[in-house]
Every structure is written in C-alpha cells, then in structure tokens.
Design a protein around this motif. Structure first.
Motif, PDB file in Angstrom:
ATOM      1  N   ASP A 286      41.208 -43.158  -1.210  1.00  9.74           N
ATOM      2  CA  ASP A 286      39.853 -43.644  -1.462  1.00  9.74           C
ATOM      3  C   ASP A 286      39.748 -44.385  -2.791  1.00  9.74           C
ATOM      4  O   ASP A 286      39.306 -45.534  -2.840  1.00  9.74           O
ATOM      5  CB  ASP A 286      38.845 -42.493  -1.377  1.00  9.74           C
ATOM      6  CG  ASP A 286      39.256 -41.293  -2.208  1.00  9.74           C
ATOM      7  OD1 ASP A 286      40.348 -41.327  -2.811  1.00  9.74           O
ATOM      8  OD2 ASP A 286      38.479 -40.319  -2.262  1.00  9.74           O
ATOM      9  N   SER A 287      40.176 -43.750  -3.892  1.00 10.65           N
ATOM     10  CA  SER A 287      40.047 -44.401  -5.195  1.00 10.65           C
ATOM     11  C   SER A 287      40.969 -45.616  -5.302  1.00 10.65           C
ATOM     12  O   SER A 287      40.615 -46.620  -5.927  1.00 10.65           O
ATOM     13  CB  SER A 287      40.344 -43.412  -6.325  1.00 10.65           C
ATOM     14  OG  SER A 287      41.671 -42.939  -6.253  1.00 10.65           O
ATOM     15  N   THR A 288      42.138 -45.546  -4.693  1.00  6.95           N
ATOM     16  CA  THR A 288      43.059 -46.682  -4.721  1.00  6.95           C
ATOM     17  C   THR A 288      42.464 -47.878  -3.990  1.00  6.95           C
ATOM     18  O   THR A 288      42.569 -49.024  -4.442  1.00  6.95           O
ATOM     19  CB  THR A 288      44.407 -46.302  -4.081  1.00  6.95           C
ATOM     20  OG1 THR A 288      44.951 -45.174  -4.763  1.00  6.95           O
ATOM     21  CG2 THR A 288      45.388 -47.460  -4.162  1.00  6.95           C
ATOM     22  N   SER A 289      41.807 -47.631  -2.875  1.00  7.25           N
ATOM     23  CA  SER A 289      41.170 -48.712  -2.122  1.00  7.25           C
ATOM     24  C   SER A 289      40.047 -49.344  -2.922  1.00  7.25           C
ATOM     25  O   SER A 289      39.903 -50.572  -2.964  1.00  7.25           O
ATOM     26  CB  SER A 289      40.626 -48.191  -0.789  1.00  7.25           C
ATOM     27  OG  SER A 289      41.662 -47.669   0.020  1.00  7.25           O
ATOM     28  N   VAL A 290      39.241 -48.507  -3.567  1.00  6.78           N
ATOM     29  CA  VAL A 290      38.143 -49.019  -4.378  1.00  6.78           C
ATOM     30  C   VAL A 290      38.672 -49.921  -5.491  1.00  6.78           C
ATOM     31  O   VAL A 290      38.155 -51.025  -5.730  1.00  6.78           O
ATOM     32  CB  VAL A 290      37.322 -47.856  -4.970  1.00  6.78           C
ATOM     33  CG1 VAL A 290      36.358 -48.364  -6.045  1.00  6.78           C
ATOM     34  CG2 VAL A 290      36.542 -47.143  -3.879  1.00  6.78           C
ATOM     35  N   VAL A 291      39.701 -49.477  -6.196  1.00 11.11           N
ATOM     36  CA  VAL A 291      40.262 -50.269  -7.293  1.00 11.11           C
ATOM     37  C   VAL A 291      40.896 -51.560  -6.768  1.00 11.11           C
ATOM     38  O   VAL A 291      40.772 -52.623  -7.390  1.00 11.11           O
ATOM     39  CB  VAL A 291      41.295 -49.442  -8.081  1.00 11.11           C
ATOM     40  CG1 VAL A 291      42.037 -50.323  -9.080  1.00 11.11           C
ATOM     41  CG2 VAL A 291      40.605 -48.297  -8.811  1.00 11.11           C
ATOM     42  N   ALA A 292      41.536 -51.490  -5.612  1.00  8.79           N
ATOM     43  CA  ALA A 292      42.157 -52.689  -5.039  1.00  8.79           C
ATOM     44  C   ALA A 292      41.113 -53.754  -4.737  1.00  8.79           C
ATOM     45  O   ALA A 292      41.301 -54.938  -5.044  1.00  8.79           O
ATOM     46  CB  ALA A 292      42.918 -52.316  -3.766  1.00  8.79           C
ATOM     47  N   PHE A 293      39.987 -53.350  -4.160  1.00  9.45           N
ATOM     48  CA  PHE A 293      38.928 -54.314  -3.862  1.00  9.45           C
ATOM     49  C   PHE A 293      38.240 -54.785  -5.145  1.00  9.45           C
ATOM     50  O   PHE A 293      37.818 -55.939  -5.237  1.00  9.45           O
ATOM     51  CB  PHE A 293      37.907 -53.710  -2.903  1.00  9.45           C
ATOM     52  CG  PHE A 293      38.424 -53.509  -1.505  1.00  9.45           C
ATOM     53  CD1 PHE A 293      39.042 -54.544  -0.824  1.00  9.45           C
ATOM     54  CD2 PHE A 293      38.301 -52.286  -0.869  1.00  9.45           C
ATOM     55  CE1 PHE A 293      39.530 -54.372   0.468  1.00  9.45           C
ATOM     56  CE2 PHE A 293      38.791 -52.093   0.422  1.00  9.45           C
ATOM     57  CZ  PHE A 293      39.405 -53.144   1.089  1.00  9.45           C
ATOM     58  N   ALA A 294      38.128 -53.894  -6.122  1.00  9.03           N
ATOM     59  CA  ALA A 294      37.513 -54.273  -7.396  1.00  9.03           C
ATOM     60  C   ALA A 294      38.356 -55.345  -8.100  1.00  9.03           C
ATOM     61  O   ALA A 294      37.808 -56.266  -8.726  1.00  9.03           O
ATOM     62  CB  ALA A 294      37.347 -53.063  -8.291  1.00  9.03           C
ATOM     63  N   ARG A 295      39.655 -55.276  -7.989  1.00 10.47           N
ATOM     64  CA  ARG A 295      40.538 -56.245  -8.655  1.00 10.47           C
ATOM     65  C   ARG A 295      40.397 -57.635  -8.057  1.00 10.47           C
ATOM     66  O   ARG A 295      40.757 -58.624  -8.700  1.00 10.47           O
ATOM     67  CB  ARG A 295      41.992 -55.784  -8.562  1.00 10.47           C
ATOM     68  CG  ARG A 295      42.327 -54.600  -9.468  1.00 10.47           C
ATOM     69  CD  ARG A 295      43.824 -54.422  -9.594  1.00 10.47           C
ATOM     70  NE  ARG A 295      44.437 -55.558 -10.265  1.00 10.47           N
ATOM     71  CZ  ARG A 295      45.751 -55.780 -10.316  1.00 10.47           C
ATOM     72  NH1 ARG A 295      46.582 -54.929  -9.723  1.00 10.47           N
ATOM     73  NH2 ARG A 295      46.235 -56.815 -10.931  1.00 10.47           N
ATOM     74  N   GLU A 296      39.886 -57.719  -6.840  1.00 14.51           N
ATOM     75  CA  GLU A 296      39.644 -59.042  -6.253  1.00 14.51           C
ATOM     76  C   GLU A 296      38.538 -59.774  -7.025  1.00 14.51           C
ATOM     77  O   GLU A 296      38.501 -60.997  -7.042  1.00 14.51           O
ATOM     78  CB  GLU A 296      39.250 -58.894  -4.782  1.00 14.51           C
ATOM     79  CG  GLU A 296      40.351 -58.329  -3.902  1.00 14.51           C
ATOM     80  CD  GLU A 296      39.905 -58.107  -2.473  1.00 14.51           C
ATOM     81  OE1 GLU A 296      40.779 -57.826  -1.620  1.00 14.51           O
ATOM     82  OE2 GLU A 296      38.684 -58.209  -2.180  1.00 14.51           O
ATOM     83  N   ILE A 297      37.638 -59.014  -7.639  1.00 20.09           N
ATOM     84  CA  ILE A 297      36.558 -59.599  -8.440  1.00 20.09           C
ATOM     85  C   ILE A 297      36.953 -59.691  -9.914  1.00 20.09           C
ATOM     86  O   ILE A 297      36.679 -60.673 -10.584  1.00 20.09           O
ATOM     87  CB  ILE A 297      35.265 -58.767  -8.310  1.00 20.09           C
ATOM     88  CG1 ILE A 297      34.794 -58.734  -6.856  1.00 20.09           C
ATOM     89  CG2 ILE A 297      34.167 -59.301  -9.203  1.00 20.09           C
ATOM     90  CD1 ILE A 297      34.346 -60.062  -6.310  1.00 20.09           C
ATOM     91  N   ALA A 298      37.588 -58.632 -10.412  1.00 15.62           N
ATOM     92  CA  ALA A 298      37.991 -58.576 -11.827  1.00 15.62           C
ATOM     93  C   ALA A 298      39.459 -58.171 -11.896  1.00 15.62           C
ATOM     94  O   ALA A 298      39.776 -56.981 -11.963  1.00 15.62           O
ATOM     95  CB  ALA A 298      37.108 -57.575 -12.582  1.00 15.62           C
ATOM     96  N   PRO A 299      40.375 -59.134 -11.871  1.00 14.86           N
ATOM     97  CA  PRO A 299      41.812 -58.833 -11.852  1.00 14.86           C
ATOM     98  C   PRO A 299      42.308 -58.054 -13.045  1.00 14.86           C
ATOM     99  O   PRO A 299      43.272 -57.290 -12.950  1.00 14.86           O
ATOM    100  CB  PRO A 299      42.465 -60.235 -11.804  1.00 14.86           C
ATOM    101  CG  PRO A 299      41.400 -61.126 -11.272  1.00 14.86           C
ATOM    102  CD  PRO A 299      40.107 -60.578 -11.795  1.00 14.86           C
ATOM    103  N   GLU A 300      41.680 -58.231 -14.195  1.00 11.58           N
ATOM    104  CA  GLU A 300      42.144 -57.567 -15.430  1.00 11.58           C
ATOM    105  C   GLU A 300      41.393 -56.256 -15.648  1.00 11.58           C
ATOM    106  O   GLU A 300      40.212 -56.178 -15.411  1.00 11.58           O
ATOM    107  CB  GLU A 300      41.955 -58.497 -16.624  1.00 11.58           C
ATOM    108  CG  GLU A 300      42.762 -59.778 -16.511  1.00 11.58           C
ATOM    109  CD  GLU A 300      44.254 -59.531 -16.448  1.00 11.58           C
ATOM    110  OE1 GLU A 300      44.724 -58.553 -17.065  1.00 11.58           O
ATOM    111  OE2 GLU A 300      44.956 -60.335 -15.792  1.00 11.58           O
TER     112      GLU A 300
END
Length: 300
Positions: A286-300
């Motif tokens: 769950d948390s890994t998926s959230v971070v993966a999608f978040a990086r699409e908006i903010a890669p850094e």
C-alpha cells in the motif's frame, strides 16, 4: 492538521459578564484552544462575538498559501460569514475557478476561502461538492446560526457538547474537558468497553456521556446553543444501481486496471500543497504504491 474550537450560546449583552454567563472566561477559552496547539503550530486566532453568543478559535498548520492571508478564523469579504476549518479540499482549484466565473474575487489561494464563498453561493449544498476531508464550523450572520459539518467518512475528528443552551465543539476532547471541568462530565462505560474491545469506539460515543462525536457526512445547524436541525449530505458511492452491472463478474486484469487508475487519481489529487509533502513508507504494497504514484508528480 489544524485545530478548531467554538461555542454557540445565548447572546451575552454585557461582555463584562461573559464569565458569569458561561461559567468560564474568555481567557479560559484561549487556554483551552492552546491545548490543541500541537495540531496547528504555525498560528492561532480567536474571535469573540459575545453579543451574538459566538466564539470561534483556530490553530493553524499551514498547507495551502503559507502567508497570513490563510489565517483563521477567516471572514468572508462581505463580513456575513466566518469559518474555522480543519482539513484539505482536493478539488478546491476547480471549485475556485467556478466561483471566479460567477464573479467572486479571492484574497488567498486557500481551500478555506473557497469553502466560504462556496457556502455563500450554494448554501448547505456546498458540502456535497467538496472532495476532501474536513471538520469545520461556519457562522452565518444573516441567519444567526452556526453550521457545523464533518466529511463523509469522518476522517477529520470533531467532538461536541450540547446542554443548557451551550453548544461547544472542538477537534479533540481535551479542550472541551478543560472548559467544562470534570464536575460536568460522567464516564460512558459502554463506550469505554467498546474502545477496550475494538480499539476504537463506533458511533457517537466517547469516554464521556456528555461529549459526542459529530456524525460523518452530517451538517448540524446550531442557534443560540441548541441544535435546531441536522442533515446528511453524503452517501457511500456505488458503481451502479443497474443489477446487470452489479452482478457482472469482472475480469482479473480489468480489476487491476481499475485499481491502478483510481489509486493513481487519488494520490495525484492529494499532491496539492505549498508545504513539503512526505510519506510513511513501511515497505508494504500500500505505502509503496502511494509513493510510486506520488513520484509521478514530484520525482524528487
């Protein structure tokens, strides 16, 4: 996360007698508000309208528009409404655009001001238009009433006490307990037992009989210390009422694509912030998926 707090009571014609009328002073109100300072360390404010029996307080955690333009309690430009709000409204840029086309002019880039103007335009219907999590109170001067609402799933906490023409609310029980004192409160053994059994207490119950949780997806209209009406504005969404659709068996890949699409949209919608955004990364799916999608908006 912010802290909200407020009181609706009978009008106090002599401000010097606030302590006598309510049983506590304005200084006591400020002290109680300070007990939720940890929820909003970036600022605090309170408004006392004793002649109307209205007190509103707020402790701010700055997320949208970090300037003083986002300070609360916030008044509308026409002075007819005032809000104390805790939460995040993910579709506020869209709603702001709609309101601007209707002639509204904004002084900040906050979701708080959008809610104020949305209420002015649509009244109680505005709450069903909000995509987000919130607990809030709006004082409507024209109707001389407090409008108290909580998001559909009850993500943001909101507690209240309503007795003897005194309506008190807050983000936590602690400030209410501080104002009322233990002498006015009695333990709710059933709710305590539920908490010890389930690690939470379903429904309105709290450790005290006199303090209740405001129901999710509900707005309460409060006038002079009494709840005069409650309305529900949220229902759990369903895919379709069509029995053929509801009973259809979905292909596994179709389910995966649907989950990916909706999770991506939910994460992207919540990436609106003028403050740095972080994530609790446990290493699970769950948390890994959230971070993966978040990086699409903010890669850094």
């Amino acid at each position: 996360m912010c802290g909200i707090m407020g009181i609706s009571t009978r009008p106090i014609l002599d401000p010097c007698k606030i302590e006598t009328a309510l049983g506590f002073s304005l200084a006591d109100f400020k002290n109680a508000l300070s007990s939720v300072k940890h929820r909003g360390p970036d600022g605090s404010g309170e408004v006392c309208m004793a002649e109307k029996g209205i007190f509103l307080g707020h402790t701010r955690l700055s997320i949208q528009d970090l300037s003083s333009a986002g300070a609360q309690p916030m008044r509308s430009k026409d002075g007819k409404t005032m809000i104390s709000f805790n939460g995040e409204i993910y579709n506020f840029p869209l709603l702001k655009g709609v309101l601007e086309k209707r002639g509204y002019v904004f002084s900040s880039n906050t979701d708080t001001e959008v809610i104020l103007n949305l209420y002015s335009e649509y009244g109680l219907e505005c709450f069903s238009m909000l995509d987000g999590i919130f607990a809030l109170a709006i004082y409507d001067d024209q109707k001389d009433q407090m409008v108290v609402a909580r998001d559909g799933l009850g993500i943001k906490p909101l507690y209240y006490y309503c007795r003897d023409n005194n309506f008190l609310f807050a983000s936590e029980i602690k400030p209410l307990e501080g104002l009322l004192g233990r002498g006015r409160l009695s333990p709710d053994q059933s709710s305590i037992n539920r908490y010890l059994t389930f690690q939470w207490c379903p429904g309105e119950g709290t450790p005290f009989n006199e303090i209740k949780k405001h129901n999710p997806g509900t707005v309460a209209l409060v006038s002079r210390g009494s709840i005069i009406d409650t309305k529900s504005f949220y229902k759990l969404p369903f895919v379709s009422s069509d029995s053929q659709v509801k009973n259809r068996r979905f292909d596994k890949n179709e389910v995966f694509r649907g989950l990916e699409k909706n999770l991506r949209k939910a994460v992207h919608d919540q990436m609106i912030s003028d403050a740095p955004i972080g994530a609790f990364l446990s290493g699970g799916l769950d948390s890994t998926s959230v971070v993966a999608f978040a990086r699409e908006i903010a890669p850094e």
